[in-house]
Design a protein around this motif. Structure first.
Motif, PDB file in Angstrom:
ATOM      1  N   ALA A  81       0.832  -1.205   0.000  1.00 17.00           N
ATOM      2  CA  ALA A  81       0.000   0.000   0.000  1.00 17.00           C
ATOM      3  C   ALA A  81       0.866   1.254   0.000  1.00 17.00           C
ATOM      4  CB  ALA A  81      -0.930  -0.007   1.212  1.00 17.00           C
ATOM      5  N   ALA A  82       1.906   1.254   0.824  1.00 14.20           N
ATOM      6  CA  ALA A  82       2.797   2.417   0.881  1.00 14.20           C
ATOM      7  C   ALA A  82       3.496   2.621  -0.465  1.00 14.20           C
ATOM      8  CB  ALA A  82       3.820   2.243   1.998  1.00 14.20           C
ATOM      9  N   ARG A  83       3.949   1.543  -1.068  1.00 21.27           N
ATOM     10  CA  ARG A  83       4.598   1.662  -2.382  1.00 21.27           C
ATOM     11  C   ARG A  83       3.616   2.176  -3.427  1.00 21.27           C
ATOM     12  NH1 ARG A  83       6.875  -3.883  -1.488  1.00 21.27           N
ATOM     13  NH2 ARG A  83       8.691  -3.457  -0.226  1.00 21.27           N
ATOM     14  N   ALA A  84       2.390   1.686  -3.380  1.00 22.07           N
ATOM     15  CA  ALA A  84       1.379   2.100  -4.361  1.00 22.07           C
ATOM     16  C   ALA A  84       1.122   3.602  -4.285  1.00 22.07           C
ATOM     17  CB  ALA A  84       0.078   1.328  -4.143  1.00 22.07           C
ATOM     18  N   GLY A  85       1.151   4.151  -3.092  1.00 20.55           N
ATOM     19  CA  GLY A  85       0.901   5.576  -2.931  1.00 20.55           C
ATOM     20  C   GLY A  85       2.147   6.435  -2.952  1.00 20.55           C
ATOM     21  N   GLY A  86       3.313   5.791  -3.003  1.00 26.12           N
ATOM     22  CA  GLY A  86       4.558   6.554  -2.991  1.00 26.12           C
ATOM     23  C   GLY A  86       4.914   7.097  -1.619  1.00 26.12           C
ATOM     24  N   TRP A  87       4.400   6.468  -0.559  1.00 24.39           N
ATOM     25  CA  TRP A  87       4.654   6.922   0.808  1.00 24.39           C
ATOM     26  C   TRP A  87       5.772   6.113   1.436  1.00 24.39           C
ATOM     27  CZ3 TRP A  87      -0.745   5.364   0.084  1.00 24.39           C
ATOM     28  CH2 TRP A  87      -1.548   6.412  -0.371  1.00 24.39           C
ATOM     29  N   THR A  88       6.409   6.696   2.431  1.00 24.23           N
ATOM     30  CA  THR A  88       7.456   6.029   3.185  1.00 24.23           C
ATOM     31  C   THR A  88       6.929   5.704   4.575  1.00 24.23           C
ATOM     32  OG1 THR A  88       9.160   7.241   1.990  1.00 24.23           O
ATOM     33  CG2 THR A  88       9.793   6.266   4.099  1.00 24.23           C
ATOM     34  N   GLY A 141       8.988   5.236  20.096  1.00 23.10           N
ATOM     35  CA  GLY A 141       9.984   6.216  20.512  1.00 23.10           C
ATOM     36  C   GLY A 141       9.978   7.494  19.698  1.00 23.10           C
ATOM     37  N   HIS A 142       9.030   7.633  18.785  1.00 22.69           N
ATOM     38  CA  HIS A 142       8.936   8.824  17.930  1.00 22.69           C
ATOM     39  C   HIS A 142       7.532   9.407  18.021  1.00 22.69           C
ATOM     40  CE1 HIS A 142      12.741   7.784  15.973  1.00 22.69           C
ATOM     41  NE2 HIS A 142      12.294   6.531  15.996  1.00 22.69           N
ATOM     42  N   ARG A 143       7.457  10.712  17.936  1.00 24.37           N
ATOM     43  CA  ARG A 143       6.174  11.398  17.888  1.00 24.37           C
ATOM     44  C   ARG A 143       5.756  11.531  16.429  1.00 24.37           C
ATOM     45  NH1 ARG A 143       3.517  12.476  22.447  1.00 24.37           N
ATOM     46  NH2 ARG A 143       2.630  14.211  21.346  1.00 24.37           N
ATOM     47  N   PRO A 144       4.472  11.436  16.128  1.00 26.74           N
ATOM     48  CA  PRO A 144       4.052  11.623  14.737  1.00 26.74           C
ATOM     49  C   PRO A 144       4.259  13.076  14.308  1.00 26.74           C
ATOM     50  CG  PRO A 144       2.142  11.403  16.174  1.00 26.74           C
ATOM     51  CD  PRO A 144       3.350  11.159  17.024  1.00 26.74           C
ATOM     52  N   PRO A 145       4.733  13.271  13.090  1.00 24.45           N
ATOM     53  CA  PRO A 145       4.880  14.645  12.610  1.00 24.45           C
ATOM     54  C   PRO A 145       3.510  15.257  12.344  1.00 24.45           C
ATOM     55  CG  PRO A 145       5.413  13.085  10.869  1.00 24.45           C
ATOM     56  CD  PRO A 145       5.144  12.280  12.103  1.00 24.45           C
ATOM     57  N   HIS A 146       3.492  16.581  12.321  1.00 26.79           N
ATOM     58  CA  HIS A 146       2.255  17.283  11.995  1.00 26.79           C
ATOM     59  C   HIS A 146       2.509  18.127  10.762  1.00 26.79           C
ATOM     60  CE1 HIS A 146       0.027  15.943  15.466  1.00 26.79           C
ATOM     61  NE2 HIS A 146       1.105  16.163  16.187  1.00 26.79           N
ATOM     62  N   PRO A 147       1.681  18.116   9.807  1.00 25.35           N
ATOM     63  CA  PRO A 147       0.420  17.384   9.822  1.00 25.35           C
ATOM     64  C   PRO A 147       0.636  15.888   9.601  1.00 25.35           C
ATOM     65  CG  PRO A 147       0.686  18.470   7.706  1.00 25.35           C
ATOM     66  CD  PRO A 147       1.866  18.878   8.559  1.00 25.35           C
ATOM     67  N   ALA A 148      -0.199  15.111  10.229  1.00 27.72           N
ATOM     68  CA  ALA A 148      -0.170  13.652  10.060  1.00 27.72           C
ATOM     69  C   ALA A 148      -1.215  13.283   9.028  1.00 27.72           C
ATOM     70  CB  ALA A 148      -0.466  12.967  11.384  1.00 27.72           C
ATOM     71  N   ARG A 149      -0.780  12.469   8.076  1.00 27.17           N
ATOM     72  CA  ARG A 149      -1.686  12.070   7.000  1.00 27.17           C
ATOM     73  C   ARG A 149      -1.513  10.592   6.716  1.00 27.17           C
ATOM     74  NH1 ARG A 149      -0.709  17.608   5.772  1.00 27.17           N
ATOM     75  NH2 ARG A 149      -2.678  18.673   5.500  1.00 27.17           N
ATOM     76  N   MET A 150      -1.635  10.203   5.483  1.00 27.09           N
ATOM     77  CA  MET A 150      -1.596   8.797   5.095  1.00 27.09           C
ATOM     78  C   MET A 150      -0.302   8.086   5.509  1.00 27.09           C
ATOM     79  SD  MET A 150      -3.615   6.631   3.831  1.00 27.09           S
ATOM     80  CE  MET A 150      -4.004   5.431   2.601  1.00 27.09           C
ATOM     81  N   PRO A 151       0.876   8.661   5.287  1.00 26.46           N
ATOM     82  CA  PRO A 151       2.093   7.940   5.687  1.00 26.46           C
ATOM     83  C   PRO A 151       2.137   7.656   7.194  1.00 26.46           C
ATOM     84  CG  PRO A 151       2.648   9.768   4.240  1.00 26.46           C
ATOM     85  CD  PRO A 151       1.190   9.908   4.578  1.00 26.46           C
ATOM     86  N   GLU A 152       1.649   8.579   7.983  1.00 28.02           N
ATOM     87  CA  GLU A 152       1.643   8.391   9.432  1.00 28.02           C
ATOM     88  C   GLU A 152       0.608   7.346   9.846  1.00 28.02           C
ATOM     89  OE1 GLU A 152       3.808  11.622   8.200  1.00 28.02           O
ATOM     90  OE2 GLU A 152       1.626  11.574   7.963  1.00 28.02           O
ATOM     91  N   LEU A 153      -0.546   7.384   9.192  1.00 32.32           N
ATOM     92  CA  LEU A 153      -1.572   6.383   9.470  1.00 32.32           C
ATOM     93  C   LEU A 153      -1.036   4.981   9.165  1.00 32.32           C
ATOM     94  CD1 LEU A 153      -4.539   5.654  10.161  1.00 32.32           C
ATOM     95  CD2 LEU A 153      -5.024   5.942   7.726  1.00 32.32           C
ATOM     96  N   LEU A 154      -0.476   4.816   7.973  1.00 31.46           N
ATOM     97  CA  LEU A 154       0.062   3.508   7.582  1.00 31.46           C
ATOM     98  C   LEU A 154       1.229   3.093   8.472  1.00 31.46           C
ATOM     99  CD1 LEU A 154      -0.055   3.693   3.679  1.00 31.46           C
ATOM    100  CD2 LEU A 154      -1.702   2.642   5.240  1.00 31.46           C
ATOM    101  N   SER A 155       2.061   4.039   8.873  1.00 27.06           N
ATOM    102  CA  SER A 155       3.197   3.723   9.740  1.00 27.06           C
ATOM    103  C   SER A 155       2.731   3.214  11.096  1.00 27.06           C
ATOM    104  CB  SER A 155       4.086   4.961   9.929  1.00 27.06           C
ATOM    105  OG  SER A 155       4.709   5.314   8.715  1.00 27.06           O
ATOM    106  N   GLY A 156       1.691   3.825  11.639  1.00 24.62           N
ATOM    107  CA  GLY A 156       1.154   3.364  12.917  1.00 24.62           C
ATOM    108  C   GLY A 156       0.639   1.940  12.838  1.00 24.62           C
ATOM    109  N   ILE A 157      -0.090   1.642  11.780  1.00 25.83           N
ATOM    110  CA  ILE A 157      -0.630   0.294  11.603  1.00 25.83           C
ATOM    111  C   ILE A 157       0.510  -0.692  11.334  1.00 25.83           C
ATOM    112  CG2 ILE A 157      -2.188  -1.145  10.240  1.00 25.83           C
ATOM    113  CD1 ILE A 157      -3.726   1.541   9.611  1.00 25.83           C
ATOM    114  N   TYR A 158       1.467  -0.269  10.538  1.00 24.49           N
ATOM    115  CA  TYR A 158       2.603  -1.131  10.190  1.00 24.49           C
ATOM    116  C   TYR A 158       3.422  -1.512  11.425  1.00 24.49           C
ATOM    117  CZ  TYR A 158       6.724  -2.930   7.838  1.00 24.49           C
ATOM    118  OH  TYR A 158       7.754  -3.733   7.429  1.00 24.49           O
ATOM    119  N   ALA A 159       3.515  -0.613  12.383  1.00 27.86           N
ATOM    120  CA  ALA A 159       4.282  -0.910  13.598  1.00 27.86           C
ATOM    121  C   ALA A 159       3.766  -2.172  14.278  1.00 27.86           C
ATOM    122  CB  ALA A 159       4.216   0.270  14.567  1.00 27.86           C
TER     123      ALA A 159
END
Length: 150
Positions: A77-84, A90-108
């Motif tokens: 999914a991340a590759r399909a959207g071009g997201w990393t 140990g990290h705070r989500p950056p703001h604004p948080a969008r699709m890459p942050e959503l996927l990263s949380g689930i991926y963890a």
């Protein structure tokens, strides 16, 4: 169990940051983001057969494999959207948080399943159940669409 608490809390924090951005109107999903989330839901829905977690009737190895399967779906999914995907523990989500942050949380949580499969030790029942609850059932990825107002 400390690792489980840290991972789940970080995952929820990143998930919530993206949802908050959407609900406050600062992130309106585009067509690609909508399609990717729909594809994730379809690809992972069959993994538990509509049952609610924890899936204690299944062997632990099957349960861990089910969690790990999410990781591949999310990487695609991340590759399909071009997201990393970013590390979240140990990290705070950056703001604004969008699709890459959503996927990263689930991926963890999903990558945790892959880690368990690679190790020879057995994860705790509580950790596996926590991952299952995060990924499946009420208030989880399956209900994600209900959190978006766009």
């Amino acid at each position: 169990m400390h690792e489980a608490v840290d991972r789940i809390e970080a995952a929820w924090e990143w998930w919530a940051a993206a949802i908050d951005e959407s609900q406050e109107g600062r992130w309106v999903r585009d067509t690609v983001e909508r399609r990717v989330l729909a594809d994730i839901t379809v690809a992972t829905q069959c993994l538990h057969g509509g049952r609610l977690p924890p899936f204690i009737d299944d062997p632990l190895r099957v349960r861990v494999g089910r969690i790990a399967a999410w990781a591949g779906v999310l990487r695609l999914a991340a590759r399909a959207g071009g997201w990393t995907l970013s590390p979240v523990v140990g990290h705070r989500p950056p703001h604004p948080a969008r699709m890459p942050e959503l996927l990263s949380g689930i991926y963890a949580v999903a990558e945790w399943g892959e880690d368990w499969l690679a190790r020879s030790d057995t994860p705790s029942e509580r950790a596996v159940a926590a991952a299952e609850h995060f990924l499946a059932g009420p208030g989880s990825m399956e209900d994600l669409e209900s959190f978006f107002y766009d």
